[in-house]
Design an enzyme around this catalytic site. Structure first.
Site, PDB file in Angstrom:
ATOM      1  N   THR A 175      33.783 -14.133 -21.035  1.00  0.00           N
ATOM      2  CA  THR A 175      33.716 -13.304 -19.777  1.00  0.00           C
ATOM      3  C   THR A 175      35.006 -12.496 -19.877  1.00  0.00           C
ATOM      4  O   THR A 175      36.231 -12.956 -20.024  1.00  0.00           O
ATOM      5  CB  THR A 175      33.225 -14.140 -18.671  1.00  0.00           C
ATOM      6  OG1 THR A 175      31.892 -14.394 -18.623  1.00  0.00           O
ATOM      7  CG2 THR A 175      33.581 -13.064 -17.469  1.00  0.00           C
ATOM      8  N   GLY A 205      25.419 -16.424 -12.406  1.00  0.00           N
ATOM      9  CA  GLY A 205      26.642 -17.163 -12.365  1.00  0.00           C
ATOM     10  C   GLY A 205      27.498 -16.808 -11.340  1.00  0.00           C
ATOM     11  O   GLY A 205      27.059 -16.180 -10.093  1.00  0.00           O
TER      12      GLY A 205
HETATM   13  N1  ASP Z   1      31.722 -17.172 -15.597  1.00  0.00           N
HETATM   14  C1  ASP Z   1      30.520 -16.718 -16.549  1.00  0.00           C
HETATM   15  C2  ASP Z   1      29.081 -17.546 -15.771  1.00  0.00           C
HETATM   16  O1  ASP Z   1      29.167 -18.406 -15.618  1.00  0.00           O
HETATM   17  C3  ASP Z   1      30.829 -17.270 -17.964  1.00  0.00           C
HETATM   18  C4  ASP Z   1      32.199 -16.874 -18.508  1.00  0.00           C
HETATM   19  O2  ASP Z   1      33.027 -16.987 -18.019  1.00  0.00           O
HETATM   20  O3  ASP Z   1      32.108 -16.700 -19.896  1.00  0.00           O
HETATM   21  O4  ASP Z   1      28.350 -16.620 -16.171  1.00  0.00           O
END
Ligand code: ASP
Length: 296
Positions: A175, A205
């Site tokens: 992300t 998320g």
């Molecule tokens: N935090 C993001 C999620 O859980 C994933 C990520 O940080 O890559 O959707």
């Protein structure tokens, strides 16, 4: 007043090949340089954060935008993004499909309507109304390495077992996020994601949730990455900003929230800037590409 920009390209918990680390580092550097030009030119923290994240959404090496987002367990790409300004304005989209730049739609939510979060169809209708171009499925080149479960399981118990295992095995978090401070002292934070691989359709998320994936106040701004379920439980970015408001130095505040996540066995990485442009970076993973600069 000092200006500053900080960018992250996710926090991987597991081992990554050297080549992949280089590509991700290059991607963060490119987006950072574009953001720096915008911040120096327009002196707008908002424009700088958006330009960084748009660039990373276009880069297939990150889990954001249609070119790099993980698809869910039925092969669909559902993207989330959020942005928050130190004046308490905020905008977010949840489970948006077929739009290249969810962060730009989130910015429009913040600027154009009296809501903070739009999800699914509503977010897409809004994006169309705002003039964003929809991409056709064949223009998409998402990560397809997780498509072995292209249909939903029929046996619920078996499914829960398999899904819990997949979730526990999540190690790759790419992300993207950025925080900027401009010379007027405006602080803006933003985050964009394709969620996690193998997610159940409709899973939300931390990224689009204000106070979890993204938060900004007049004192500081922050963006998080990692396993969203853990970040949501802790309210990572709000907690981080509150620690800074309570007098903690920005790096100490970042270390503290990561300590809290680590105690729960929750993979997480954070970046933050305070109102003087001081930076904090902390994570409990293996690799988290970041870039930072502070200048007059
Ligand atoms: N935090 C993001 C999620 O859980 C994933 C990520 O940080 O890559 O959707």
């Amino acid at each position: 007043m000092k200006r500053a920009l900080i960018v992250h390209g996710g926090c991987d918990e597991g081992f990554l090949p050297q080549k992949e680390m280089e590509l991700r580092t290059q991607g963060v550097r490119k987006a950072f340089e574009i953001g720096l030009d915008v911040l120096q030119g327009s002196d707008s923290a908002l424009d700088a954060v958006e330009s960084v994240i748009v660039t990373l959404e276009d880069d297939p090496h990150f889990d954001a935008g249609i070119s790099g987002s993980f698809s869910n367990m039925i092969g669909e790409i559902e993207m989330d993004a959020s942005i928050m300004d130190s004046n308490e304005a905020a905008g977010a989209v949840i489970r948006i499909k077929n739009f290249a730049h969810p962060i730009s739609v989130a910015r429009k939510v913040m600027e154009e309507i009296p809501h903070i979060i739009l999800s699914g169809k509503g977010a897409e209708i809004f994006a169309r109304l705002m003039g964003f171009r929809e991409t056709s499925p064949d223009e998409q080149h998402a990560n397809t390495d997780n498509r072995e479960m292209e249909k939903l399981p029929e046996n619920y118990r078996e499914f829960v077992k398999k899904y819990s295992k997949l979730l526990a095995e999540q190690r790759l978090f790419s992300t993207v996020g950025a925080v900027a401070v401009d010379s007027k002292g405006r602080i803006v934070a933003g985050t964009s994601t394709g969620g996690i691989a193998h997610a159940f359709p409709g899973r939300v998320g931390d990224t689009p949730i204000i106070g979890a994936g993204t938060f900004a106040s007049i004192s500081a701004g922050a963006s998080a990455t990692g396993l969203g379920e853990g970040i949501l439980r802790v309210g990572v970015t709000r907690k981080l900003v509150e620690l800074i408001e309570g007098g903690q130095a920005v790096q100490k505040a970042c270390d503290r929230v990561i300590e809290i996540c680590s105690k729960r066995g929750s993979p997480c990485g954070v970046i933050a800037l305070d109102d003087e442009g001081n930076a904090g970076i902390s994570h409990n993973g293996f690799f988290m590409p970041t870039m930072y600069s502070r200048f007059d």
